[in-house]
Design a protein around this motif. Sequence first.
Motif, PDB file in Angstrom:
ATOM      1  N   GLU A 129     -13.191  13.375  -6.805  1.00 46.06           N
ATOM      2  CA  GLU A 129     -12.855  13.322  -5.381  1.00 46.06           C
ATOM      3  C   GLU A 129     -14.052  13.719  -4.522  1.00 46.06           C
ATOM      4  O   GLU A 129     -14.267  13.149  -3.441  1.00 46.06           O
ATOM      5  CB  GLU A 129     -11.667  14.258  -5.105  1.00 46.06           C
ATOM      6  CG  GLU A 129     -11.021  14.020  -3.759  1.00 46.06           C
ATOM      7  CD  GLU A 129      -9.727  14.788  -3.591  1.00 46.06           C
ATOM      8  OE1 GLU A 129      -9.151  14.726  -2.495  1.00 46.06           O
ATOM      9  OE2 GLU A 129      -9.293  15.446  -4.555  1.00 46.06           O
ATOM     10  N   TYR A 130     -14.839  14.657  -5.000  1.00 45.80           N
ATOM     11  CA  TYR A 130     -16.063  15.027  -4.294  1.00 45.80           C
ATOM     12  C   TYR A 130     -17.032  13.839  -4.248  1.00 45.80           C
ATOM     13  O   TYR A 130     -17.608  13.530  -3.193  1.00 45.80           O
ATOM     14  CB  TYR A 130     -16.722  16.224  -4.987  1.00 45.80           C
ATOM     15  CG  TYR A 130     -18.150  16.456  -4.571  1.00 45.80           C
ATOM     16  CD1 TYR A 130     -18.446  17.087  -3.371  1.00 45.80           C
ATOM     17  CD2 TYR A 130     -19.211  16.016  -5.371  1.00 45.80           C
ATOM     18  CE1 TYR A 130     -19.759  17.283  -2.982  1.00 45.80           C
ATOM     19  CE2 TYR A 130     -20.519  16.214  -4.984  1.00 45.80           C
ATOM     20  CZ  TYR A 130     -20.790  16.847  -3.787  1.00 45.80           C
ATOM     21  OH  TYR A 130     -22.085  17.037  -3.386  1.00 45.80           O
ATOM     22  N   ILE A 131     -17.199  13.155  -5.369  1.00 50.35           N
ATOM     23  CA  ILE A 131     -18.100  11.988  -5.412  1.00 50.35           C
ATOM     24  C   ILE A 131     -17.597  10.894  -4.482  1.00 50.35           C
ATOM     25  O   ILE A 131     -18.377  10.258  -3.766  1.00 50.35           O
ATOM     26  CB  ILE A 131     -18.217  11.482  -6.857  1.00 50.35           C
ATOM     27  CG1 ILE A 131     -18.922  12.518  -7.728  1.00 50.35           C
ATOM     28  CG2 ILE A 131     -18.976  10.158  -6.912  1.00 50.35           C
ATOM     29  CD1 ILE A 131     -18.964  12.161  -9.198  1.00 50.35           C
ATOM     30  N   ALA A 132     -16.275  10.661  -4.474  1.00 52.72           N
ATOM     31  CA  ALA A 132     -15.709   9.615  -3.617  1.00 52.72           C
ATOM     32  C   ALA A 132     -15.980   9.905  -2.144  1.00 52.72           C
ATOM     33  O   ALA A 132     -16.326   8.996  -1.373  1.00 52.72           O
ATOM     34  CB  ALA A 132     -14.215   9.488  -3.878  1.00 52.72           C
ATOM     35  N   MET A 145     -24.531  11.562  -7.839  1.00 56.43           N
ATOM     36  CA  MET A 145     -24.310  11.866  -9.253  1.00 56.43           C
ATOM     37  C   MET A 145     -25.103  13.096  -9.683  1.00 56.43           C
ATOM     38  O   MET A 145     -24.593  13.935 -10.447  1.00 56.43           O
ATOM     39  CB  MET A 145     -24.684  10.653 -10.116  1.00 56.43           C
ATOM     40  CG  MET A 145     -23.677   9.520 -10.058  1.00 56.43           C
ATOM     41  SD  MET A 145     -23.846   8.338 -11.425  1.00 56.43           S
ATOM     42  CE  MET A 145     -25.469   7.667 -11.087  1.00 56.43           C
ATOM     43  N   ARG A 146     -26.340  13.229  -9.226  1.00 56.01           N
ATOM     44  CA  ARG A 146     -27.139  14.402  -9.588  1.00 56.01           C
ATOM     45  C   ARG A 146     -26.494  15.686  -9.074  1.00 56.01           C
ATOM     46  O   ARG A 146     -26.437  16.689  -9.786  1.00 56.01           O
ATOM     47  CB  ARG A 146     -28.556  14.262  -9.039  1.00 56.01           C
ATOM     48  CG  ARG A 146     -29.436  13.281  -9.793  1.00 56.01           C
ATOM     49  CD  ARG A 146     -30.905  13.513  -9.464  1.00 56.01           C
ATOM     50  NE  ARG A 146     -31.167  13.360  -8.041  1.00 56.01           N
ATOM     51  CZ  ARG A 146     -31.547  12.223  -7.464  1.00 56.01           C
ATOM     52  NH1 ARG A 146     -31.694  11.129  -8.195  1.00 56.01           N
ATOM     53  NH2 ARG A 146     -31.772  12.177  -6.167  1.00 56.01           N
ATOM     54  N   LYS A 147     -26.020  15.646  -7.827  1.00 57.46           N
ATOM     55  CA  LYS A 147     -25.381  16.827  -7.252  1.00 57.46           C
ATOM     56  C   LYS A 147     -24.085  17.163  -7.994  1.00 57.46           C
ATOM     57  O   LYS A 147     -23.793  18.343  -8.248  1.00 57.46           O
ATOM     58  CB  LYS A 147     -25.085  16.576  -5.768  1.00 57.46           C
ATOM     59  CG  LYS A 147     -24.428  17.739  -5.066  1.00 57.46           C
ATOM     60  CD  LYS A 147     -25.303  18.984  -5.059  1.00 57.46           C
ATOM     61  CE  LYS A 147     -24.649  20.112  -4.280  1.00 57.46           C
ATOM     62  NZ  LYS A 147     -25.450  21.357  -4.292  1.00 57.46           N
ATOM     63  N   ALA A 148     -23.312  16.150  -8.362  1.00 57.17           N
ATOM     64  CA  ALA A 148     -22.064  16.388  -9.085  1.00 57.17           C
ATOM     65  C   ALA A 148     -22.335  17.003 -10.455  1.00 57.17           C
ATOM     66  O   ALA A 148     -21.605  17.894 -10.906  1.00 57.17           O
ATOM     67  CB  ALA A 148     -21.284  15.085  -9.223  1.00 57.17           C
ATOM     68  N   ILE A 149     -23.372  16.536 -11.133  1.00 59.33           N
ATOM     69  CA  ILE A 149     -23.720  17.101 -12.435  1.00 59.33           C
ATOM     70  C   ILE A 149     -24.152  18.556 -12.290  1.00 59.33           C
ATOM     71  O   ILE A 149     -23.796  19.416 -13.111  1.00 59.33           O
ATOM     72  CB  ILE A 149     -24.817  16.261 -13.103  1.00 59.33           C
ATOM     73  CG1 ILE A 149     -24.247  14.897 -13.537  1.00 59.33           C
ATOM     74  CG2 ILE A 149     -25.409  16.985 -14.304  1.00 59.33           C
ATOM     75  CD1 ILE A 149     -25.267  13.963 -14.122  1.00 59.33           C
ATOM     76  N   LYS A 153     -22.298  21.700 -14.130  1.00 60.80           N
ATOM     77  CA  LYS A 153     -23.057  22.538 -15.063  1.00 60.80           C
ATOM     78  C   LYS A 153     -22.945  24.021 -14.733  1.00 60.80           C
ATOM     79  O   LYS A 153     -23.280  24.867 -15.579  1.00 60.80           O
ATOM     80  CB  LYS A 153     -24.537  22.124 -15.059  1.00 60.80           C
ATOM     81  CG  LYS A 153     -24.808  20.821 -15.783  1.00 60.80           C
ATOM     82  CD  LYS A 153     -26.242  20.376 -15.586  1.00 60.80           C
ATOM     83  CE  LYS A 153     -27.226  21.390 -16.110  1.00 60.80           C
ATOM     84  NZ  LYS A 153     -28.629  20.942 -15.912  1.00 60.80           N
ATOM     85  N   LYS A 154     -22.481  24.365 -13.533  1.00 58.68           N
ATOM     86  CA  LYS A 154     -22.296  25.777 -13.195  1.00 58.68           C
ATOM     87  C   LYS A 154     -21.177  26.409 -14.011  1.00 58.68           C
ATOM     88  O   LYS A 154     -21.118  27.626 -14.146  1.00 58.68           O
ATOM     89  CB  LYS A 154     -22.008  25.929 -11.704  1.00 58.68           C
ATOM     90  CG  LYS A 154     -23.195  25.590 -10.812  1.00 58.68           C
ATOM     91  CD  LYS A 154     -22.860  25.770  -9.355  1.00 58.68           C
ATOM     92  CE  LYS A 154     -24.063  25.432  -8.465  1.00 58.68           C
ATOM     93  NZ  LYS A 154     -23.742  25.582  -7.022  1.00 58.68           N
ATOM     94  N   TRP A 178     -24.568   4.907 -14.763  1.00 57.06           N
ATOM     95  CA  TRP A 178     -24.018   6.140 -15.301  1.00 57.06           C
ATOM     96  C   TRP A 178     -25.110   7.159 -15.534  1.00 57.06           C
ATOM     97  O   TRP A 178     -26.294   6.826 -15.624  1.00 57.06           O
ATOM     98  CB  TRP A 178     -23.239   5.874 -16.585  1.00 57.06           C
ATOM     99  CG  TRP A 178     -24.060   5.307 -17.718  1.00 57.06           C
ATOM    100  CD1 TRP A 178     -24.347   3.994 -17.941  1.00 57.06           C
ATOM    101  CD2 TRP A 178     -24.709   6.040 -18.757  1.00 57.06           C
ATOM    102  NE1 TRP A 178     -25.124   3.863 -19.056  1.00 57.06           N
ATOM    103  CE2 TRP A 178     -25.360   5.098 -19.592  1.00 57.06           C
ATOM    104  CE3 TRP A 178     -24.802   7.392 -19.089  1.00 57.06           C
ATOM    105  CZ2 TRP A 178     -26.087   5.478 -20.702  1.00 57.06           C
ATOM    106  CZ3 TRP A 178     -25.526   7.771 -20.201  1.00 57.06           C
ATOM    107  CH2 TRP A 178     -26.154   6.818 -20.996  1.00 57.06           C
ATOM    108  N   ALA A 179     -24.691   8.417 -15.622  1.00 60.68           N
ATOM    109  CA  ALA A 179     -25.603   9.524 -15.898  1.00 60.68           C
ATOM    110  C   ALA A 179     -24.882  10.520 -16.789  1.00 60.68           C
ATOM    111  O   ALA A 179     -23.669  10.700 -16.672  1.00 60.68           O
ATOM    112  CB  ALA A 179     -26.046  10.195 -14.602  1.00 60.68           C
TER     113      ALA A 179
END
Length: 218
Positions: A129-132, A145-149, A153-154, A178-179
């Motif tokens: 939902e954050y990515i959307a 995608m980088r920010k979501a990863i 990872k936290k 994809w990542a």
Amino acid sequence: MGQKINPLGFRLGITQNHRSYWFAKPKKYAKLFEGDRQIRNCIEFYVKKHIRNSSNYGGIARIEIQRKTDLIQVEIYTGFPALLVENRGRGIEQLRTSVQNVLNPIDKRLRLTLIEITKPYEEPNILAEYIALQLESRVAFRRTMRKAIELAKKGNIGGVKIQIAGRLNGAEIARVEWAREGRVPLQTIRAKINYCYYAAQTIYGVLGIKIWIFQNEE
């Protein structure tokens, strides 16, 4: 096998549990199943209409339903319960009224319970939902995608994989990007994998978001 089946259904009864807990005779099963679907759709619609906007989002990870003799108990797992109980609890009361309206008048009593998730970004639904929201705000998909990863990872996870498909950044030809960070062993049944699919409604079409989060092994 791990690539051709829903990761949640593939592990049902091993590392994943059912989202609905009840027993019914064969003739009533379809009716109760449809009732569960309406309850979930009503809650998601309410959150998108009254809570979700450009600055925040509902943050619902999953909805579990238990049907007892005279009670329907709905447990909403959310990372941000304050959004649903704002205005001195009026938000949750309005949500309860909306859900009660989709049920039959002769149906059982309804009880809504909010359960807070301490690490919300370990849940794929909240992350999707954050990515959307970022994609609908026309943020570049690679940056999103980088920010979501980084957010995922936290938490205490073994790996995360994010896939976005559609007209990325408004391109004429749709494609899939994809990542991945860490391990995501989809072929191993004992691996506890959380998965979700989410559709982002952008001005240039629908973007499909898929997220796999590997937590641990049994």
